[in-house]
Design an enzyme around this catalytic site. Structure first.
Site, PDB file in Angstrom:
ATOM      1  N   SER A 186      -0.718   4.178   1.183  1.00 26.84           N
ATOM      2  CA  SER A 186      -1.089   4.699   2.051  1.00 26.84           C
ATOM      3  C   SER A 186      -0.237   4.751   2.986  1.00 26.84           C
ATOM      4  O   SER A 186      -0.077   5.078   4.003  1.00 26.84           O
ATOM      5  CB  SER A 186      -2.799   4.359   2.147  1.00 26.84           C
ATOM      6  OG  SER A 186      -3.687   4.297   1.463  1.00 26.84           O
ATOM      7  N   ASP A 206     -12.879  10.962   0.311  1.00 31.75           N
ATOM      8  CA  ASP A 206     -12.313  10.526  -0.518  1.00 31.75           C
ATOM      9  C   ASP A 206     -12.704  11.986  -1.372  1.00 31.75           C
ATOM     10  O   ASP A 206     -12.708  12.413  -2.472  1.00 31.75           O
ATOM     11  CB  ASP A 206     -12.808   9.326  -1.771  1.00 31.75           C
ATOM     12  CG  ASP A 206     -12.361   7.932  -1.426  1.00 31.75           C
ATOM     13  OD1 ASP A 206     -10.532   7.894  -1.198  1.00 31.75           O
ATOM     14  OD2 ASP A 206     -12.502   6.783  -1.163  1.00 31.75           O
ATOM     15  N   LYS A 220     -15.821  -0.393   1.414  1.00 34.39           N
ATOM     16  CA  LYS A 220     -16.282   0.703   1.331  1.00 34.39           C
ATOM     17  C   LYS A 220     -17.476   1.225   1.205  1.00 34.39           C
ATOM     18  O   LYS A 220     -18.355   1.824   2.141  1.00 34.39           O
ATOM     19  CB  LYS A 220     -15.957   2.031   0.383  1.00 34.39           C
ATOM     20  CG  LYS A 220     -14.108   2.311   0.351  1.00 34.39           C
ATOM     21  CD  LYS A 220     -13.318   3.308  -0.897  1.00 34.39           C
ATOM     22  CE  LYS A 220     -12.336   3.699  -0.602  1.00 34.39           C
ATOM     23  NZ  LYS A 220     -11.822   4.601  -1.493  1.00 34.39           N
ATOM     24  N   ARG A 232     -19.777  -0.714 -16.562  1.00 35.04           N
ATOM     25  CA  ARG A 232     -19.764  -2.289 -17.491  1.00 35.04           C
ATOM     26  C   ARG A 232     -21.238  -3.002 -17.068  1.00 35.04           C
ATOM     27  O   ARG A 232     -22.060  -3.769 -17.660  1.00 35.04           O
ATOM     28  CB  ARG A 232     -18.500  -3.282 -17.300  1.00 35.04           C
ATOM     29  CG  ARG A 232     -18.654  -4.767 -17.372  1.00 35.04           C
ATOM     30  CD  ARG A 232     -17.929  -5.822 -17.073  1.00 35.04           C
ATOM     31  NE  ARG A 232     -17.147  -5.127 -15.584  1.00 35.04           N
ATOM     32  CZ  ARG A 232     -16.175  -6.046 -15.398  1.00 35.04           C
ATOM     33  NH1 ARG A 232     -15.008  -6.644 -16.245  1.00 35.04           N
ATOM     34  NH2 ARG A 232     -15.947  -6.042 -13.624  1.00 35.04           N
ATOM     35  N   GLY A 270     -18.039   2.040  -8.607  1.00 38.79           N
ATOM     36  CA  GLY A 270     -18.135   2.099  -7.369  1.00 38.79           C
ATOM     37  C   GLY A 270     -17.892   2.614  -6.286  1.00 38.79           C
ATOM     38  O   GLY A 270     -18.544   4.112  -6.511  1.00 38.79           O
ATOM     39  N   GLY A 305     -17.664   4.473 -14.174  1.00 37.29           N
ATOM     40  CA  GLY A 305     -17.468   3.448 -12.966  1.00 37.29           C
ATOM     41  C   GLY A 305     -18.746   4.009 -12.306  1.00 37.29           C
ATOM     42  O   GLY A 305     -18.499   4.993 -12.679  1.00 37.29           O
ATOM     43  N   SER A 312       0.963  -1.399   0.014  1.00 43.96           N
ATOM     44  CA  SER A 312      -0.247  -0.116   0.245  1.00 43.96           C
ATOM     45  C   SER A 312       1.023   1.119   0.158  1.00 43.96           C
ATOM     46  O   SER A 312       1.823   1.798   0.963  1.00 43.96           O
ATOM     47  CB  SER A 312      -0.980   0.472   1.248  1.00 43.96           C
ATOM     48  OG  SER A 312      -1.431   0.869   1.676  1.00 43.96           O
TER      49      SER A 312
HETATM   50  P1  NDP Z   1     -14.644  -0.744  -7.149  1.00 43.60           P
HETATM   51  O1  NDP Z   1     -14.251  -2.167  -6.731  1.00 43.60           O
HETATM   52  O2  NDP Z   1     -15.627  -0.111  -5.815  1.00 43.60           O
HETATM   53  O3  NDP Z   1     -15.562  -0.436  -8.667  1.00 43.60           O
HETATM   54  C1  NDP Z   1     -14.264  -0.822  -9.690  1.00 43.60           C
HETATM   55  C2  NDP Z   1     -15.139  -0.227 -10.855  1.00 43.60           C
HETATM   56  O4  NDP Z   1     -14.326  -0.523 -12.094  1.00 43.60           O
HETATM   57  C3  NDP Z   1     -16.384  -0.590 -10.514  1.00 43.60           C
HETATM   58  O5  NDP Z   1     -17.002   1.121 -11.457  1.00 43.60           O
HETATM   59  C4  NDP Z   1     -16.417  -1.738 -11.804  1.00 43.60           C
HETATM   60  O6  NDP Z   1     -17.482  -2.050 -12.732  1.00 43.60           O
HETATM   61  C5  NDP Z   1     -14.927  -1.186 -12.723  1.00 43.60           C
HETATM   62  N1  NDP Z   1     -14.415  -2.204 -13.690  1.00 43.60           N
HETATM   63  C6  NDP Z   1     -13.168  -3.049 -12.961  1.00 43.60           C
HETATM   64  N2  NDP Z   1     -12.961  -3.316 -13.931  1.00 43.60           N
HETATM   65  C7  NDP Z   1     -13.624  -3.432 -14.994  1.00 43.60           C
HETATM   66  C8  NDP Z   1     -13.244  -4.256 -16.537  1.00 43.60           C
HETATM   67  N3  NDP Z   1     -12.706  -4.989 -16.429  1.00 43.60           N
HETATM   68  N4  NDP Z   1     -14.429  -3.949 -17.520  1.00 43.60           N
HETATM   69  C9  NDP Z   1     -14.919  -2.443 -16.852  1.00 43.60           C
HETATM   70  N5  NDP Z   1     -15.193  -2.319 -16.251  1.00 43.60           N
HETATM   71  C10 NDP Z   1     -14.624  -2.263 -15.069  1.00 43.60           C
HETATM   72  O7  NDP Z   1     -13.253   0.013  -6.827  1.00 43.60           O
HETATM   73  P2  NDP Z   1     -13.049   1.633  -5.940  1.00 43.60           P
HETATM   74  O8  NDP Z   1     -14.154   2.930  -6.866  1.00 43.60           O
HETATM   75  O9  NDP Z   1     -13.042   1.821  -4.813  1.00 43.60           O
HETATM   76  O10 NDP Z   1     -11.839   2.076  -7.283  1.00 43.60           O
HETATM   77  C11 NDP Z   1     -11.990   2.851  -8.750  1.00 43.60           C
HETATM   78  C12 NDP Z   1     -10.899   3.198  -9.289  1.00 43.60           C
HETATM   79  O11 NDP Z   1     -10.621   4.460  -8.125  1.00 43.60           O
HETATM   80  C13 NDP Z   1      -9.127   2.126  -8.753  1.00 43.60           C
HETATM   81  O12 NDP Z   1      -8.681   2.076  -9.883  1.00 43.60           O
HETATM   82  C14 NDP Z   1      -8.904   3.132  -7.508  1.00 43.60           C
HETATM   83  O13 NDP Z   1      -7.439   3.301  -7.675  1.00 43.60           O
HETATM   84  C15 NDP Z   1      -9.093   3.862  -8.118  1.00 43.60           C
HETATM   85  N6  NDP Z   1      -9.258   5.250  -6.397  1.00 43.60           N
HETATM   86  C16 NDP Z   1      -8.373   5.847  -6.301  1.00 43.60           C
HETATM   87  C17 NDP Z   1      -8.752   6.833  -5.043  1.00 43.60           C
HETATM   88  C18 NDP Z   1      -7.690   8.075  -5.065  1.00 43.60           C
HETATM   89  O14 NDP Z   1      -7.715   8.720  -4.045  1.00 43.60           O
HETATM   90  N7  NDP Z   1      -6.616   8.340  -5.740  1.00 43.60           N
HETATM   91  C19 NDP Z   1      -9.971   6.610  -4.543  1.00 43.60           C
HETATM   92  C20 NDP Z   1     -10.601   5.621  -4.633  1.00 43.60           C
HETATM   93  C21 NDP Z   1     -10.180   4.802  -5.551  1.00 43.60           C
HETATM   94  P3  NDP Z   1     -18.218  -2.982 -12.432  1.00 43.60           P
HETATM   95  O15 NDP Z   1     -19.317  -2.323 -11.089  1.00 43.60           O
HETATM   96  O16 NDP Z   1     -19.160  -3.604 -13.760  1.00 43.60           O
HETATM   97  O17 NDP Z   1     -17.549  -4.422 -12.073  1.00 43.60           O
END
Ligand code: NDP
Length: 342
Positions: A17, A102, A66, A152, A129, A127, A15
């Site tokens: 962090s 965040d 989260k 997706r 998530g 996205g 990490s």
């Molecule tokens: P989640 O696991 O909650 O969500 C992941 C997201 O990515 C979903 O929308 C998922 O779609 C999509 N996804 C993953 N793989 C694929 C794929 N192969 N094709 C299409 N869609 C895909 O993660 P988080 O929301 O917590 O994090 C998402 C990103 O944001 C990460 O890369 C993380 O590093 C970044 N992040 C960065 C932060 C920062 O401080 N810079 C803070 C928070 C997040 P589906 O729902 O369809 O599976």
């Protein structure tokens, strides 16, 4: 007694962090240790329960916990309630408070990206998530009038839209199916593109083909490396920025919540850039397929974690190489207007 702060995720190895927060604690002379706890979703209630003990100052939560943490704390702050996602926990005696820093992190990144331009009113968000929820809330508060969320699994984007129904009642928040042609036509009428998927984290994939990016777009990728999306955006003469500034500022806000002290931003930024140069990745987004222990997700595991690594994990890897290329963070240097991450 040495206090403890933990990052709970699955996985959490390597990490960023950890490096950032431990450096901050040490610089502030706080006798506390930042620990990484790899806990599968099934173990999350037990892990959060442990935080009630006196030796803990609090915790961070990352993928995939989260949203699941929301019902496991005793009180939610406005941001955590509004987003339906918790990334930071503090203690009030034996009671646990869920926060979402965040949102504050994204606020800073967005401001820096927009710079002196007028804040746009329309965004395309990829996205749905936990990260996307923080982005959505921040954009609503910033006065955006139209946000189109592509995911997706459409149902997850629809759930996000339902979650924000009240706070977005005055504007147009829509979920749309993930079709390149629809994304392209939305991009043609927008000014801001945010990638909140983990596509590009573990490999050099991009969520969208580079040739659909119009010029003069603002592009923010929450992933903190110079992703293909950001490189394509620069080639299209867009302004591009990675997620490092957001990471720094969500971490700084969490530090203040745990310690009551102002965060030593310069120290944290320095620790982040050293960790990046050293090839570490943040648990903020390590995809499931990346660590072999994560392949077998526990039951009930949904999209986020399980999905990211499922497809292209063979190409994992570029953390070291790409991370090092990222913008020198400094507290003020992250925005890569047109040239993020050299
Ligand atoms: P989640 O696991 O909650 O969500 C992941 C997201 O990515 C979903 O929308 C998922 O779609 C999509 N996804 C993953 N793989 C694929 C794929 N192969 N094709 C299409 N869609 C895909 O993660 P988080 O929301 O917590 O994090 C998402 C990103 O944001 C990460 O890369 C993380 O590093 C970044 N992040 C960065 C932060 C920062 O401080 N810079 C803070 C928070 C997040 P589906 O729902 O369809 O599976």
């Amino acid at each position: 007694m040495t206090k403890r702060i933990v990052l709970i995720g699955h996985p959490v190895a390597h990490s960023l962090s950890g490096a950032m927060q431990q450096a901050a604690l040490d610089a502030a002379g706080i006798d506390a240790r930042y620990e990484l706890w790899d806990r599968a979703p099934i173990a999350l209630p037990g892990a959060i329960g442990e935080l009630r003990d006196d030796d803990f100052l609090g915790a961070n939560l990352t993928i995939p916990h989260k949203e699941r943490a929301v019902p496991l704390v005793d009180r939610l702050t406005e941001e955590a309630q509004a987003t339906g996602a918790v990334n930071t926990i503090t203690r009030e005696g034996r009671r646990l408070v869920g926060h979402n820093t965040d949102v504050a992190g994204f606020d800073v990144a967005l401001d820096r990206l927009v710079g002196r331009q007028k804040m746009p009113r329309q965004a395309v968000l990829l996205g749905a998530g936990g990260g996307s929820r923080a982005v959505t809330y921040s954009l609503i508060r910033a006065g955006f009038q139209r946000i189109v969320v592509f995911n997706r699994h459409l149902h997850r984007a629809e759930a996000l839209v339902r979650h924000f129904a009240r706070s977005a009642a005055h504007m147009d928040l829509k979920a749309m199916p993930w079709h390149v042609s629809i994304i392209e036509s939305e991009l043609a009428r927008t000014k801001l593109l945010v990638n909140a998927t983990s596509i590009g984290l573990a490999d050099d994939a991009s969520p969208v083909p580079g040739d659909i990016l119009p010029p003069d777009l603002l592009v923010l990728d929450l992933i903190y490396k110079r992703t293909r999306l950001l490189r394509d955006a620069e080639a299209a003469r867009d302004t591009a920025m990675d997620g490092e500034l957001m990471l720094l500022h969500q971490g700084a806000a969490a530090f203040t919540l745990w310690t009551g002290q102002e965060a030593p931003l310069e120290v944290m930024a320095q620790a982040l850039s050293e960790a990046r140069a050293g090839g570490l990745r943040s648990a903020e987004g390590e995809p499931a397929g990346d660590g072999d222990e994560t392949g077998s997700q526990t039951e009930g595991e949904t999209g986020g974690q399980g999905v990211a690594g499922a497809d292209d994990s063979a190409e994992t890897a570029t953390a070291g190489a790409t991370a090092g290329a990222g913008a020198s963070l400094g507290t003020g240097a992250a925005a890569g207007a047109g040239s993020s991450g050299g």
